[in-house]
Enzyme design. Structure first.
Site, PDB file in Angstrom:
ATOM      1  N   LYS A   1       0.832  -1.213   0.000  1.00  0.00           N
ATOM      2  CA  LYS A   1       0.000   0.000   0.000  1.00  0.00           C
ATOM      3  C   LYS A   1       0.865   1.261   0.000  1.00  0.00           C
ATOM      4  O   LYS A   1       0.631   2.182  -0.767  1.00  0.00           O
ATOM      5  CB  LYS A   1      -0.935  -0.022   1.216  1.00  0.00           C
ATOM      6  N   SER A   2       1.864   1.316   0.875  1.00  0.00           N
ATOM      7  CA  SER A   2       2.697   2.527   0.957  1.00  0.00           C
ATOM      8  C   SER A   2       3.413   2.787  -0.368  1.00  0.00           C
ATOM      9  O   SER A   2       3.452   3.916  -0.858  1.00  0.00           O
ATOM     10  CB  SER A   2       3.759   2.362   2.051  1.00  0.00           C
TER      11      SER A   2
ATOM     12  N   ARG B   1       3.017   5.971  -3.375  1.00  0.00           N
ATOM     13  CA  ARG B   1       4.185   6.722  -3.873  1.00  0.00           C
ATOM     14  C   ARG B   1       4.393   6.494  -5.371  1.00  0.00           C
ATOM     15  O   ARG B   1       4.920   7.351  -6.068  1.00  0.00           O
ATOM     16  CB  ARG B   1       5.426   6.327  -3.066  1.00  0.00           C
TER      17      ARG B   1
ATOM     18  N   GLY C   1      -5.023   8.215   5.281  1.00  0.00           N
ATOM     19  CA  GLY C   1      -4.107   9.143   5.962  1.00  0.00           C
ATOM     20  C   GLY C   1      -2.852   9.378   5.145  1.00  0.00           C
ATOM     21  O   GLY C   1      -2.303  10.490   5.128  1.00  0.00           O
TER      22      GLY C   1
ATOM     23  N   ARG D   1      -8.640  12.550  12.288  1.00  0.00           N
ATOM     24  CA  ARG D   1      -7.211  12.318  12.545  1.00  0.00           C
ATOM     25  C   ARG D   1      -6.418  13.621  12.550  1.00  0.00           C
ATOM     26  O   ARG D   1      -6.770  14.585  11.874  1.00  0.00           O
ATOM     27  CB  ARG D   1      -6.666  11.308  11.522  1.00  0.00           C
TER      28      ARG D   1
ATOM     29  N   ASP E   1       1.880  -0.651  12.111  1.00  0.00           N
ATOM     30  CA  ASP E   1       0.586  -1.158  11.633  1.00  0.00           C
ATOM     31  C   ASP E   1       0.298  -2.598  12.074  1.00  0.00           C
ATOM     32  O   ASP E   1      -0.803  -3.103  11.845  1.00  0.00           O
ATOM     33  CB  ASP E   1       0.531  -1.106  10.099  1.00  0.00           C
TER      34      ASP E   1
ATOM     35  N   ARG F   1      -6.416   2.402  17.920  1.00  0.00           N
ATOM     36  CA  ARG F   1      -6.161   0.949  17.856  1.00  0.00           C
ATOM     37  C   ARG F   1      -5.850   0.349  19.220  1.00  0.00           C
ATOM     38  O   ARG F   1      -6.205  -0.805  19.483  1.00  0.00           O
ATOM     39  CB  ARG F   1      -5.014   0.653  16.880  1.00  0.00           C
TER      40      ARG F   1
HETATM   41  C1  S3P Z   1       2.388   4.965   6.155  1.00  0.00           C
HETATM   42  C2  S3P Z   1       2.965   5.321   7.336  1.00  0.00           C
HETATM   43  C3  S3P Z   1       2.449   4.948   8.659  1.00  0.00           C
HETATM   44  C4  S3P Z   1       1.445   3.798   8.575  1.00  0.00           C
HETATM   45  C5  S3P Z   1       0.481   3.958   7.439  1.00  0.00           C
HETATM   46  C6  S3P Z   1       1.205   4.083   6.117  1.00  0.00           C
HETATM   47  C7  S3P Z   1       2.974   5.444   4.899  1.00  0.00           C
HETATM   48  O1  S3P Z   1       1.818   6.056   9.247  1.00  0.00           O
HETATM   49  O2  S3P Z   1       0.747   3.676   9.790  1.00  0.00           O
HETATM   50  O3  S3P Z   1      -0.397   2.850   7.377  1.00  0.00           O
HETATM   51  O4  S3P Z   1       2.639   4.919   3.824  1.00  0.00           O
HETATM   52  O5  S3P Z   1       3.801   6.370   4.966  1.00  0.00           O
HETATM   53  P1  S3P Z   1       2.706   7.121  10.097  1.00  0.00           P
HETATM   54  O6  S3P Z   1       3.808   7.469   9.236  1.00  0.00           O
HETATM   55  O7  S3P Z   1       1.847   8.303  10.379  1.00  0.00           O
HETATM   56  O8  S3P Z   1       3.098   6.379  11.340  1.00  0.00           O
END
Ligand code: S3P
Length: 432
Positions: free
Chosen positions: A20-21, A25, A92, A120, A315, A346
């Site tokens: 996902k991350s 990007r 987020g 948030r 996570d 959580r």
């Molecule tokens: C993420 C960073 C994390 C993670 C989120 C994905 C990202 O959040 O909890 O699910 O893709 O950069 P934080 O960077 O706010 O801890």
């Protein structure tokens, strides 16, 4: 969704979706680079589609077929003012990263989100951006965000909160700033943004000094696109890994899994607990470490994890708590403050739902302590998720052992793993 117990384990090769991350990007960075980027194995989940739609609304040509997504990038200043607010759903990552990027554009924009995202904290990203001359107004610290496009000026930023999302938002803002921005990361978090920016030719220097990361980025250098093959997501894998560990006669294989050392706390933690995990075929792709993982049912014991683990696996605590509930001794997980500001609180939901499942557990300061038992008497078999995908999947795994558990609002799972239910059922799960 109801997760029913299974008598035999889960067996087979698991289809894990793209990370996902990295998927977020893979849309953001090529959209502001020069050239054509073909992305394979991108995660097509709700969260990632919100990022993709936002860039379409800013005029980026993005083609999509079954196998790949193709992004036609035209440089740092090629985005167009969107005609409407950019709605980012539950994501987020989209919110924090886009706030940074859009603060440096020549147009104003408004970011909105769903009920959970709208609660948030957003000042964690708007405040550091102000140091670069960013002009962002929050709504009492939350979304909607009103971003006034500005000429950003480089500055030094000392990151107090360990968050890859904040770091990434600032990095994306700095790409268009005049001068060199220096970011100090006091606790190292996932590094996908800086890794991809570097490979796209950004003027970025990264050094680790006394366990802190120093990122120096000089703005206004155009980036050059590259094709991306997204590796599979270790965070999504964790639900299957724990399911195999705690259910007898399980044996699963997961392929092409991202094993980035800034993200792999979960496998280190599970190994500490006695998990039978075998890594093979370790290699690199697009500067990301990748491997295959084999998992077999294991007798777990409890463990103590310090706060340094939280940065490496923020996570994964919901699913780790499920593993800890089936260990032979107690576990203590320390320093979980950031868990309170995720898609849900959580820490609170882990405690409430474990307690309802009959697991003795407690919270002291920001630490979570779990006292496992051989047998659980369910007090209430309805799992409250507050639309948090990871709470829903973690307790679906709990259901495979002690179910039936009724998982409320489980449609949130599509934010990160749309095929979760089918996949676990294909391997021997029983979720209806
Ligand atoms: C993420 C960073 C994390 C993670 C989120 C994905 C990202 O959040 O909890 O699910 O893709 O950069 P934080 O960077 O706010 O801890």
């Amino acid at each position: 969704m109801i997760s029913n117990p299974i008598s035999n384990g889960i067996v087979g090769e698991v289809n894990i979706p793209g990370d996902k991350s990295i998927s977020h990007r893979s849309i953001i960075i090529p959209s502001i680079s020069n050239g054509i980027c073909e992305i394979t194995n991108i995660l097509k989940s709700d969260d990632v589609m919100h990022t993709l739609n936002a860039f379409r609304k800013m005029g980026v040509k993005i083609e999509e077929n079954d196998k790949k997504i193709i992004i036609y990038g035209h440089g740092l200043n090629s985005l167009k003012k969107p005609e409407e607010d950019l709605y980012l759903g539950n994501s987020g990552t989209s919110a924090r990263l886009l706030t940074g990027l859009l603060s440096s554009q020549k147009f104003d924009s408004i970011l909105t989100g769903d009920k959970s995202l709208s609660k948030r904290p957003m000042e964690r990203i708007s405040e550091p951006l102000k140091k670069l001359n960013g002009k962002i107004e929050t709504s009492n610290g939350t979304m909607p965000l009103f971003i006034k496009g500005s000429n950003l000026i480089a500055n030094n930023i000392d990151l107090k909160i360990p968050s890859a999302q904040i770091k990434s938002g600032i990095l994306l803002a700095s790409l268009n700033a005049t001068g060199q921005t220096k970011i100090i990361e006091n606790k190292i978090t996932r590094d996908h943004t800086e890794t991809m920016l570097k490979s796209f030719g950004a003027n970025i220097d990264i050094q680790i000094v006394e366990n802190k990361k120093q990122l120096k980025i000089t703005g206004q250098k155009e980036l050059v696109s590259k094709n991306i093959n997204v590796p599979n997501d270790l965070s999504s894998s964790a639900f299957f890994i724990v399911s195999a560990l705690i259910n007898k006669n399980s044996h699963i294989k997961l392929k092409n899994i991202n094993n980035n050392p800034t993200r792999n706390g979960i496998v280190l933690a599970l190994k500490k607990m006695g998990a039978k995990l075998v890594f093979s075929n370790e290699r690199e792709n697009n500067n990301e470490k990748i491997c295959d993982i084999e998992v077999a049912s294991s007798d777990l014991h409890g463990c103590e994890l310090g706060p340094e683990f939280a940065d490496l696996m923020i996570d994964e605590y919901p699913i780790l708590s499920i593993a800890a509930s089936f260990a032979s001794s107690p576990s203590i997980f320390r320093g979980l403050k950031e868990l309170r500001v995720k898609e849900s609180d959580r820490l609170k939901l882990i405690l409430t739902n474990l307690t309802n499942c009959g697991v003795k557990c407690k919270n002291e300061n920001d630490d979570l302590i779990i006292y496992p038992s051989d047998k659980y008497h369910i007090k209430k078999n309805i799992i409250q998720t507050d639309f948090d995908h990871r709470i829903a999947m973690a307790f679906a795994v709990m259901g495979t052992k002690i179910g039936p558990l009724s998982i409320n609002d489980s449609e949130s799972i599509s934010t990160s793993f749309p095929n979760f239910k089918n996949e676990i059922n294909r391997l021997g799960g029983n979720i209806s």
